[in-house]
Scaffold this motif. Structure first.
Motif, PDB file in Angstrom:
ATOM      1  N   TRP A 265      -7.070   8.389  24.077  1.00  0.00           N
ATOM      2  CA  TRP A 265      -6.406   9.677  23.827  1.00  0.00           C
ATOM      3  C   TRP A 265      -4.952   9.341  23.514  1.00  0.00           C
ATOM      4  O   TRP A 265      -4.104   9.315  24.398  1.00  0.00           O
ATOM      5  CB  TRP A 265      -6.502  10.584  25.050  1.00  0.00           C
TER       6      TRP A 265
ATOM      7  N   GLY B 132      -2.490  10.836  21.941  1.00  0.00           N
ATOM      8  CA  GLY B 132      -1.417  11.816  21.851  1.00  0.00           C
ATOM      9  C   GLY B 132      -1.441  12.810  22.979  1.00  0.00           C
ATOM     10  O   GLY B 132      -2.014  12.575  24.035  1.00  0.00           O
TER      11      GLY B 132
ATOM     12  N   THR C  58      -2.283  18.508  21.602  1.00  0.00           N
ATOM     13  CA  THR C  58      -2.729  18.933  20.273  1.00  0.00           C
ATOM     14  C   THR C  58      -3.281  17.783  19.438  1.00  0.00           C
ATOM     15  O   THR C  58      -3.442  17.916  18.225  1.00  0.00           O
ATOM     16  CB  THR C  58      -1.581  19.609  19.506  1.00  0.00           C
ATOM     17  N   SER C  59      -3.569  16.654  20.067  1.00  0.00           N
ATOM     18  CA  SER C  59      -4.143  15.529  19.324  1.00  0.00           C
ATOM     19  C   SER C  59      -5.645  15.448  19.568  1.00  0.00           C
ATOM     20  O   SER C  59      -6.217  16.289  20.234  1.00  0.00           O
ATOM     21  CB  SER C  59      -3.468  14.220  19.739  1.00  0.00           C
ATOM     22  N   GLU C  60      -6.259  14.432  19.020  1.00  0.00           N
ATOM     23  CA  GLU C  60      -7.687  14.208  19.250  1.00  0.00           C
ATOM     24  C   GLU C  60      -7.891  12.836  19.853  1.00  0.00           C
ATOM     25  O   GLU C  60      -7.087  11.933  19.664  1.00  0.00           O
ATOM     26  CB  GLU C  60      -8.479  14.341  17.954  1.00  0.00           C
TER      27      GLU C  60
ATOM     28  N   SER D 115     -11.513  16.764  21.488  1.00  0.00           N
ATOM     29  CA  SER D 115     -10.218  17.423  21.566  1.00  0.00           C
ATOM     30  C   SER D 115     -10.323  18.658  22.453  1.00  0.00           C
ATOM     31  O   SER D 115     -11.403  19.051  22.865  1.00  0.00           O
ATOM     32  CB  SER D 115      -9.718  17.816  20.181  1.00  0.00           C
TER      33      SER D 115
END
Length: 45
Positions: free
Chosen positions: A12, A14, A17-19, A32
């Motif tokens: 993970w 980020g 709001t990342s994937e 996500s």
């Protein structure tokens, strides 16, 4: 009762709001946070 072991890698890179990614041998998938929770809604939730 027999024991079973599953080995997987999770990344993970980020924030909220990342994937992320799951790699478990024959299973490779994106994940996500769902759009209902202000995430991108990509792949497995």
């Amino acid at each position: 009762m027999a024991e079973e072991y599953f080995h997987l890698k999770v990344a993970w890179p980020g924030g909220r709001t990342s994937e992320g990614y799951i790699d478990a041998g024959n299973l490779q998938t994106k994940m996500s946070i769902p759009t209902e929770m202000d995430g991108p809604g990509i792949g497995t939730r």
